[in-house]
Design a protein around this motif. Structure first.
Motif, PDB file in Angstrom:
ATOM      1  N   GLY A   1      -7.580 -11.563   2.030  1.00 55.46           N
ATOM      2  CA  GLY A   1      -6.764 -10.342   2.035  1.00 55.46           C
ATOM      3  C   GLY A   1      -7.655  -9.104   2.084  1.00 55.46           C
TER       4      GLY A   1
ATOM      5  N   GLN B   1      -7.184  -6.723   0.258  1.00 56.43           N
ATOM      6  CA  GLN B   1      -7.334  -6.325  -1.140  1.00 56.43           C
ATOM      7  C   GLN B   1      -8.693  -6.793  -1.660  1.00 56.43           C
ATOM      8  OE1 GLN B   1      -5.100  -4.306  -2.546  1.00 56.43           O
ATOM      9  NE2 GLN B   1      -6.427  -4.159  -4.324  1.00 56.43           N
TER      10      GLN B   1
ATOM     11  N   LEU C   1     -11.398  -4.472  -0.378  1.00 54.26           N
ATOM     12  CA  LEU C   1     -11.480  -3.242  -1.174  1.00 54.26           C
ATOM     13  C   LEU C   1     -12.274  -3.493  -2.452  1.00 54.26           C
ATOM     14  CD1 LEU C   1      -7.791  -2.047  -0.710  1.00 54.26           C
ATOM     15  CD2 LEU C   1      -9.826  -0.965   0.253  1.00 54.26           C
TER      16      LEU C   1
ATOM     17  N   TYR D   1     -12.323   7.216   1.829  1.00 57.29           N
ATOM     18  CA  TYR D   1     -11.363   6.134   2.101  1.00 57.29           C
ATOM     19  C   TYR D   1     -10.213   6.724   2.894  1.00 57.29           C
ATOM     20  CZ  TYR D   1      -7.802   2.549   1.093  1.00 57.29           C
ATOM     21  OH  TYR D   1      -6.823   1.588   1.191  1.00 57.29           O
TER      22      TYR D   1
ATOM     23  N   LEU E   1      -6.784   5.951   5.634  1.00 59.51           N
ATOM     24  CA  LEU E   1      -5.813   5.036   6.264  1.00 59.51           C
ATOM     25  C   LEU E   1      -5.241   5.767   7.474  1.00 59.51           C
ATOM     26  CD1 LEU E   1      -5.444   4.876   2.879  1.00 59.51           C
ATOM     27  CD2 LEU E   1      -4.002   3.021   3.606  1.00 59.51           C
TER      28      LEU E   1
ATOM     29  N   ASN F   1      -0.026   4.003   4.216  1.00 65.40           N
ATOM     30  CA  ASN F   1       0.669   3.575   3.005  1.00 65.40           C
ATOM     31  C   ASN F   1       0.215   4.540   1.900  1.00 65.40           C
ATOM     32  OD1 ASN F   1       1.721   2.320   0.779  1.00 65.40           O
ATOM     33  ND2 ASN F   1       0.631   0.376   1.044  1.00 65.40           N
TER      34      ASN F   1
ATOM     35  N   ASP G   1      -9.175   1.732   6.440  1.00 63.51           N
ATOM     36  CA  ASP G   1      -8.266   0.624   6.087  1.00 63.51           C
ATOM     37  C   ASP G   1      -7.095   0.679   7.065  1.00 63.51           C
ATOM     38  OD1 ASP G   1      -6.853  -1.347   4.850  1.00 63.51           O
ATOM     39  OD2 ASP G   1      -6.642  -0.349   2.913  1.00 63.51           O
TER      40      ASP G   1
ATOM     41  N   PRO H   1      -4.211  -1.759   8.094  1.00 58.54           N
ATOM     42  CA  PRO H   1      -3.344  -2.942   8.186  1.00 58.54           C
ATOM     43  C   PRO H   1      -2.231  -2.795   9.218  1.00 58.54           C
ATOM     44  CG  PRO H   1      -3.123  -1.860   6.018  1.00 58.54           C
ATOM     45  CD  PRO H   1      -3.982  -0.983   6.866  1.00 58.54           C
ATOM     46  N   TYR H   2      -1.911  -1.533   9.592  1.00 56.37           N
ATOM     47  CA  TYR H   2      -0.683  -1.296  10.375  1.00 56.37           C
ATOM     48  C   TYR H   2      -0.938  -0.822  11.796  1.00 56.37           C
ATOM     49  CZ  TYR H   2       0.736  -1.297   5.527  1.00 56.37           C
ATOM     50  OH  TYR H   2       0.900  -1.656   4.221  1.00 56.37           O
TER      51      TYR H   2
ATOM     52  N   THR I   1      -5.971  -6.818   8.556  1.00 56.80           N
ATOM     53  CA  THR I   1      -5.435  -7.998   7.889  1.00 56.80           C
ATOM     54  C   THR I   1      -4.425  -8.732   8.756  1.00 56.80           C
ATOM     55  OG1 THR I   1      -4.163  -8.699   5.937  1.00 56.80           O
ATOM     56  CG2 THR I   1      -3.674  -6.518   6.781  1.00 56.80           C
TER      57      THR I   1
ATOM     58  N   SER J   1      -1.929 -10.004   7.192  1.00 63.47           N
ATOM     59  CA  SER J   1      -0.763  -9.999   6.305  1.00 63.47           C
ATOM     60  C   SER J   1       0.488  -9.466   6.981  1.00 63.47           C
ATOM     61  CB  SER J   1      -1.034  -9.144   5.065  1.00 63.47           C
ATOM     62  OG  SER J   1      -1.886  -9.841   4.187  1.00 63.47           O
ATOM     63  N   LYS J   2       0.333  -8.428   7.812  1.00 62.97           N
ATOM     64  CA  LYS J   2       1.528  -7.795   8.388  1.00 62.97           C
ATOM     65  C   LYS J   2       1.830  -8.317   9.788  1.00 62.97           C
ATOM     66  CE  LYS J   2       0.855  -5.395   4.704  1.00 62.97           C
ATOM     67  NZ  LYS J   2       1.656  -5.341   3.503  1.00 62.97           N
TER      68      LYS J   2
ATOM     69  N   ALA K   1      -7.831 -11.641   5.865  1.00 63.00           N
ATOM     70  CA  ALA K   1      -8.122 -10.327   6.421  1.00 63.00           C
ATOM     71  C   ALA K   1      -9.572 -10.314   6.883  1.00 63.00           C
ATOM     72  CB  ALA K   1      -7.890  -9.259   5.358  1.00 63.00           C
TER      73      ALA K   1
HETATM   74  C1  PLP Z   1      -3.370   0.141   3.023  1.00 60.55           C
HETATM   75  C2  PLP Z   1      -3.409  -1.264   2.557  1.00 60.55           C
HETATM   76  N1  PLP Z   1      -4.588  -1.852   2.332  1.00 60.55           N
HETATM   77  C3  PLP Z   1      -4.662  -3.119   1.899  1.00 60.55           C
HETATM   78  C4  PLP Z   1      -3.532  -3.865   1.680  1.00 60.55           C
HETATM   79  C5  PLP Z   1      -3.683  -5.269   1.175  1.00 60.55           C
HETATM   80  O1  PLP Z   1      -3.410  -6.155   2.211  1.00 60.55           O
HETATM   81  P1  PLP Z   1      -3.738  -7.700   2.119  1.00 60.55           P
HETATM   82  O2  PLP Z   1      -2.432  -8.412   2.095  1.00 60.55           O
HETATM   83  O3  PLP Z   1      -4.515  -8.005   3.361  1.00 60.55           O
HETATM   84  O4  PLP Z   1      -4.557  -7.952   0.906  1.00 60.55           O
HETATM   85  C6  PLP Z   1      -2.269  -3.297   1.900  1.00 60.55           C
HETATM   86  C7  PLP Z   1      -1.053  -4.067   1.646  1.00 60.55           C
HETATM   87  O5  PLP Z   1       0.050  -3.615   1.689  1.00 60.55           O
HETATM   88  C8  PLP Z   1      -2.206  -1.956   2.352  1.00 60.55           C
HETATM   89  O6  PLP Z   1      -1.044  -1.346   2.583  1.00 60.55           O
END
Ligand code: PLP
Length: 409
Positions: A103, A105, A108, A170, A172, A177, A205, A207-208, A245, A247-248, A257
């Motif tokens: 992940g 996470q 980070l 940092y 995004l 998010n 970062d 993810p989206y 990642t 994840s999404k 990730a």
């Molecule tokens: C900005 C951001 N970073 C990291 C993550 C963590 O994602 P992961 O599921 O890959 O650990 C998220 C999850 O919502 C997120 O929104």
């Protein structure tokens, strides 16, 4: 209540803890509640059959490898695939620039481990991703915040924050998010120039980034940084650590990730990861590779974009209809979240209590603010609820908001 264990924890543990909001959010897990709180992908688009077939193939054809310990850097074919995919966006990275993590996470957390000394400042957007603050609080980070508008961090505020000597920035950049804001191309370039001038690295970062529902893709900060350095050769050696990642786009439950960084940073992250979990699940990496390669991931992302894009539109229309005019909100071009701003006299934790009583939930915005404030803000997710539930939920939330505005006036 005091327990036997209270005085035994390390100092850093004292900054961890349950908050009133988190306690409230536990209530939102009840099946009766329509929740816009989590950052959850829609379960109805999970590629369950592809995963099932891939599990069988991996176990049948490479079972011994899949069940064995693996390299800390990650499963080589997956790293190669990520390098190839990343190259499509105009940056010629190699697998030596890529590490797989459990992940984003974990990425980070590992970044916190290798960079943050107690008391170091980290420059973050205001508001920012709560999970990053949680990860870095454990290492004793302090924060310097930069205010945002719909085009992301404001350059003037960024420059004055950089003067305070942060350890890293940092950011995004895509469909942030929690706000859904996207950093404009001009501001990305400015960010790279300022970071270079002040000698401060950037953590990007993302993810989206692939979940865009309108407008044109904007190059990632890492790609622009590579161009800024006029590096025409293979491999990335610049000032940005990028992470994204599965994840999404595939499923968050596989916890997969990746990080893209200069090879020397990858080596340090690998050393840190050895101490954390040795490596990310070999089996999950092999299965994800089986699912993703050969074009499936690209096709699947098209489906997700269509489904989430429709949900975003539906939610925005419903908010136009049901929310009081005193409340405003962002109109993100992608991602999973939008950001609501209520009048100052409303506190979103109070609104959440009333909303839960009406079986609808969101996340109050205050905890996303590293320097405090934001008590009148809320994060609303539009990917998880099905369209029929979404309409009911927004109508309920609109009613709560109208009532509370009327009472306070
Ligand atoms: C900005 C951001 N970073 C990291 C993550 C963590 O994602 P992961 O599921 O890959 O650990 C998220 C999850 O919502 C997120 O929104």
């Amino acid at each position: 209540m005091e327990t036997l264990w209270d005085h035994r924890y390390a100092q850093r543990t004292q900054r961890m803890g349950s908050s009133a909001v988190r306690e409230l959010l536990k209530l939102t897990e009840s099946p009766d509640i329509i929740s816009f709180a989590g950052g959850l992908p829609a379960p109805d688009v999970f590629p369950v059959e592809e995963f099932s077939a891939a599990c069988e193939r991996v176990l049948h054809e490479q079972g011994a490898l899949a069940l064995q310990y693996g390299a800390t850097e990650g499963y080589r074919p997956l790293r190669e695939m990520i390098a190839r995919h990343t190259q499509r966006y105009g940056i010629n990275i190699t697998p030596e620039n890529v590490m797989i993590t459990s992940g984003s996470q974990q990425a980070l957390d590992l970044i916190g481990r290798i960079f943050i000394n107690r008391g170091d400042r980290v420059l973050v957007e205001e508001p920012t991703y709560l999970g990053a603050l949680q990860a870095w609080n454990a290492y004793g980070a302090e924060y310097v915040t930069v205010s945002m508008d719909e085009d992301g961090m404001k350059p003037d505020a960024l420059e004055s924050a950089l003067r305070s000597g942060p350890k890293f920035i940092y950011v995004l950049p895509n469909f942030q998010n929690p706000t859904g804001a996207t950093l404009s191309l001009e501001r990305r370039i400015k960010l790279i120039e300022l970071a270079d001038r002040y000698g401060v690295p950037i953590i990007e970062d993302d993810p989206y980034g692939q979940l865009r529902y309108e407008g044109e893709h904007i190059k990632s900060v890492v790609t622009l940084d590579n161009e800024f350095r006029q590096n025409g050769e293979a491999g990335y050696r610049g000032n940005v650590i990028y992470m994204s990642t599965f994840s999404k786009t595939l499923a968050p439950g596989i916890r997969l990730a990746w990080v893209v960084a200069p090879p020397e940073v990858i080596r340090k992250l690998v050393q840190a990861k050895q101490g954390a979990d040795l490596h990310t699940s070999t089996f999950n990496q092999m299965v994800a590779y089986e699912v993703a390669h050969g074009g499936f991931l690209d096709r699947h992302i098209w489906l997700i974009r269509r489904v989430y894009g429709e949900r975003r539109n539906l939610m925005l229309d419903a908010m136009d209809e049901f929310f009081p005019k005193e409340v405003s909100w962002t109109r993100p071009k992608g991602g999973l979240f939008l950001w609501g701003m209520m009048p100052e006299y409303l506190n979103s934790a109070d609104v959440l209590k009333r909303a839960i009583a009406q079986n609808v939930a969101f996340v109050p915005g205050a905890p996303f603010h590293a320097s405090g404030g934001g008590t009148n803000t809320m994060r609303i997710n539009f990917s998880f609820a099905t369209p029929d539930k979404m309409l009911i939920g927004i109508e309920r939330l609109g009613k709560v908001l109208r009532e509370m505005v009327a009472e306070k006036r």
